[in-house]
Design an enzyme around this catalytic site. Structure first.
Site, short mmCIF file in Angstrom:
data_model
loop_
_atom_site.label_atom_id
_atom_site.label_comp_id
_atom_site.label_asym_id
_atom_site.label_seq_id
_atom_site.Cartn_x
_atom_site.Cartn_y
_atom_site.Cartn_z
N GLY A 45 15.36 5.52 -4.41
CA GLY A 45 14.72 5.23 -5.45
C GLY A 45 14.87 6.46 -6.45
NE ARG A 74 12.78 3.23 -11.90
CZ ARG A 74 11.30 2.58 -11.81
NH1 ARG A 74 10.32 3.48 -12.57
NH2 ARG A 74 10.96 1.79 -11.12
CG ASN A 101 10.57 8.18 -4.51
OD1 ASN A 101 9.38 8.53 -4.94
ND2 ASN A 101 11.64 7.60 -5.69
CE1 TYR A 111 2.93 1.43 -5.30
CE2 TYR A 111 0.80 2.25 -5.50
CZ TYR A 111 2.15 2.62 -5.44
OH TYR A 111 2.68 3.62 -5.84
CE LYS A 134 3.72 4.05 -2.75
NZ LYS A 134 4.97 4.56 -2.34
#
Length: 247
Positions: free
Chosen positions: A12, A15, A90, A155, A159
């Site tokens: 990833g 950006r 990432n 999320y 994580k």
């Protein structure tokens, strides 16, 4: 140039934090495989930026949640750049909804991108790191995995899972020359935060002792330190880059 002769793969990295990390690893001497899933133009811009630094780089398309795409990407990158000894997991997405409005698809999309992605790439690269007796696995987690956040159950779970993955894998490979660490950003100026309403960002800044959002380069600096020989006695650690929001 303490990473001269090393090859990195940053998932990833077209950006945001991934882009800043790929470029900074190159500034420290590493050649870099730049991973993207859809925006080839952005990935090629990162590659050109790295080339200007005098390092080698290639853009590699792969959906990290898909094992066969990950393995094909790694094989191509290693054919062109050499053995990958630094992996930065990432790649990530958000599908924000309060839990009662969260669809099974939104749950699964986030979980597989973060957790299956780390599993797929680490599983492919770890044997060679162990064989060479040198390797770095660095996982990008989030403050959301530490304190939770409204509308981000999926999320936060993803994580938080990466943090558990970091600590457990670190114990398994510490004696084999491989360190496994994580960097946990707070709220950073990226595409993910660009769409947040200004009043919400103001609240975030007020809750951050430093009084501002972080910059992608500040996260990248922590990654580069963990990738360096100077961090050889650090493993199983989560470095918070959050302006003091969580201590």
């Amino acid at each position: 140039m303490e990473l001269q002769g090393k090859v990195s793969l940053v998932s990833g990295s077209s950006r945001g934090i991934g882009r800043a990390t790929a470029v900074m690893l190159a500034e420290h001497g590493s050649d870099v495989a730049v991973n993207y899933v859809s925006n080839e133009a952005a990935a090629q811009q990162v590659v050109q930026e790295i080339h200007k630094l005098g390092r080698r780089a290639i853009a590699c398309k792969a959906d990290v949640s898909k094992r066969e795409e990950c393995w094909a990407m790694v094989e191509r990158a290693q054919e062109e750049l050499g053995p990958i000894q630094i992996l930065v997991n990432n790649a990530g997405i958000t599908r924000d909804r309060s839990f009662l409005k969260l669809s099974p698809e939104n749950w699964r999309e986030v979980i597989v991108t973060h957790l299956d992605g780390a599993f797929n790439l680490t599983g492919k690269l770890l044997p060679n790191m162990i064989e060479s007796k040198w390797g770095r696995v660095i996982n990008i987690t989030s403050i959301v995995g530490q304190v939770g956040n409204f509308g981000q159950t999926n999320y936060a779970v993803a994580k938080g899972g990466l943090m558990a993955f970091t600590k457990t894998l670190a114990k398994e490979v510490a004696h084999k020359g491989v360190t496994v660490n994580a960097v946990s950003p707070g709220f950073i100026e990226t595409d993910m935060t660009a769409g947040v309403p200004p009043n919400v960002l103001d609240s975030v800044k007020q809750l951050t002792p430093v009084g501002r959002l972080g910059r992608p380069e500040e996260v990248a600096a922590a990654v580069c330190f963990l990738a360096s020989p100077k961090a050889s006695f650090i493993t199983g650690t989560i470095i918070n880059v959050n302006g003091g929001m969580y201590m």
